[in-house]
Design an enzyme around this catalytic site. Sequence first.
Site, PDB file in Angstrom:
ATOM      1  N   LYS A  14       0.816  -1.222   0.000  1.00 22.37           N
ATOM      2  CA  LYS A  14       0.000   0.000   0.000  1.00 22.37           C
ATOM      3  C   LYS A  14       0.844   1.263   0.000  1.00 22.37           C
ATOM      4  O   LYS A  14       2.041   1.238   0.294  1.00 22.37           O
ATOM      5  CB  LYS A  14      -0.978  -0.021   1.177  1.00 22.37           C
ATOM      6  CG  LYS A  14      -2.164  -0.944   0.864  1.00 22.37           C
ATOM      7  CD  LYS A  14      -3.271  -0.898   1.876  1.00 22.37           C
ATOM      8  CE  LYS A  14      -4.407  -1.821   1.385  1.00 22.37           C
ATOM      9  NZ  LYS A  14      -5.425  -2.044   2.403  1.00 22.37           N
TER      10      LYS A  14
ATOM     11  N   ARG B 165      -3.741 -10.141   4.770  1.00 24.36           N
ATOM     12  CA  ARG B 165      -4.136 -10.106   3.349  1.00 24.36           C
ATOM     13  C   ARG B 165      -2.950  -9.605   2.535  1.00 24.36           C
ATOM     14  O   ARG B 165      -2.480  -8.492   2.742  1.00 24.36           O
ATOM     15  CB  ARG B 165      -5.351  -9.187   3.202  1.00 24.36           C
ATOM     16  CG  ARG B 165      -5.924  -9.115   1.796  1.00 24.36           C
ATOM     17  CD  ARG B 165      -7.137  -8.201   1.770  1.00 24.36           C
ATOM     18  NE  ARG B 165      -7.680  -8.071   0.433  1.00 24.36           N
ATOM     19  CZ  ARG B 165      -7.242  -7.218  -0.473  1.00 24.36           C
ATOM     20  NH1 ARG B 165      -6.249  -6.401  -0.189  1.00 24.36           N
ATOM     21  NH2 ARG B 165      -7.807  -7.164  -1.663  1.00 24.36           N
TER      22      ARG B 165
HETATM   23  C1  7PJ Z   1      -8.222  -4.248   1.676  1.00 30.43           C
HETATM   24  C2  7PJ Z   1      -9.278  -4.982   1.163  1.00 30.43           C
HETATM   25  C3  7PJ Z   1      -7.966  -4.288   3.088  1.00 30.43           C
HETATM   26  C4  7PJ Z   1      -9.822  -5.784   3.249  1.00 30.43           C
HETATM   27  C5  7PJ Z   1      -8.315  -3.907  -0.438  1.00 30.43           C
HETATM   28  C6  7PJ Z   1      -5.340  -3.002  -1.893  1.00 30.43           C
HETATM   29  C7  7PJ Z   1      -6.614  -2.277  -1.921  1.00 30.43           C
HETATM   30  N1  7PJ Z   1     -10.080  -5.744   1.937  1.00 30.43           N
HETATM   31  N2  7PJ Z   1      -9.324  -4.751  -0.171  1.00 30.43           N
HETATM   32  N3  7PJ Z   1      -8.807  -5.070   3.813  1.00 30.43           N
HETATM   33  N4  7PJ Z   1      -7.618  -3.597   0.656  1.00 30.43           N
HETATM   34  N5  7PJ Z   1     -10.603  -6.524   4.052  1.00 30.43           N
HETATM   35  O1  7PJ Z   1      -5.271  -4.219  -1.753  1.00 30.43           O
HETATM   36  O2  7PJ Z   1      -4.318  -2.282  -2.041  1.00 30.43           O
HETATM   37  O3  7PJ Z   1      -7.076  -3.656   3.656  1.00 30.43           O
HETATM   38  S1  7PJ Z   1      -8.039  -3.313  -2.043  1.00 30.43           S
END
Ligand code: 7PJ
Length: 363
Positions: free
Chosen positions: A292, A327
């Site tokens: 990020k 994640r």
């Molecule tokens: C997240 C997400 C996060 C959850 C994205 C990226 C943006 N879902 N979807 N948590 N980020 N739960 O992956 O850079 O931080 S999309």
Amino acid sequence: MFEPNPKEPFALSLSKGRAAQILTQPQHSVQHQACGYMLRRAQHERVSFNATPGLERISKPVFKHIPMFDTTPTFALGRYSLNLTRPQVMGILNITPDSFADGARISNSNQALEIAAQMVADGVDILDVGGESTRPGAVPISLQEELDRVMPVIEALKALDKPISIDTSKAEVMRAATRAGAVLINDVYALRGEGALSAAIESGAAVVLMHMQGEPRDMQHAPQYLDVVEEVARFLTERIFAAQMAGLDKKRVIVDPGFGFGKTTAHNMELLGQLKRFSQFECPVLVGLSRKGSIGELTQQKQASDRVAGSLAAHIVAAQRGAAIIRTHDVRATVDALRVLQAIPQARVDKASVSPDLMAMFG
Ligand code: 7PJ
């Protein structure tokens, strides 16, 4: 304190009511009592166990022998069960042409299957499939477009037999994806979209409730908080409450502070530092900092693919502060880093937190 009956098999010497009480009351005192009981029983049966005076080290080897008292924390995902004794890894599969952060740009289901199969080989626990980018500045896509992107991928991924998560905010996509086998709904809008809450509840799937300030289109334009940790926690409290009021069991909820969603780097670091605050919900905490902007800012890496090391550092800190699910785009590296963390024995339980019975037993 209940006494063992040395003449009877262990399970029979507990009354049903008492056993139920132990299983449903998470209070330490009850667990300690049960643990003390188990120890004496184990001694009686000459079950070997490590008598280090730390509750964890004593209880694990003993409890292991008795399925009834298996207190391993788990989280149900359809027919799968996540083992929460170690942080779980969620691999990101963005089926979005504009997803510049991905190691690979995924445009069809064959390609998605190939990448996901590698993630499985690398030790992934959950596959998170998303069709709509929610990155800062991203523009929403139509329902049909999103379905066309994610549905063939979900069908293809079934072959891998891993829990599939659908990253969506649209009720229709939630319904279609869960019908096709997705067991987790990952909604960055925390089920605030039209029909999302009821679609999620009816699906029977588990849900990720994530905090976001603003909307992806403009959320990074000067985000502001008086107290970011308390405001995020309050939002999550409200969303858990709303979900419960609508009939969703809290056992199906995962919470996520939403790193980068309407937050500056300082806000993100404050949340990471205080991550323990989110354990108070008694729901697994999901953390996503993979590649990020904040990681880029701190490491001065403009290319998303150069942010792997920075992301690992942040994720390891998150795991140490109680994150249950990480994640990430980089499954192999994350699994490796978490294995090293897992090899470090937990700190001894504070003497004061161990029941007098248990302490007396070991002097
Ligand atoms: C997240 C997400 C996060 C959850 C994205 C990226 C943006 N879902 N979807 N948590 N980020 N739960 O992956 O850079 O931080 S999309």
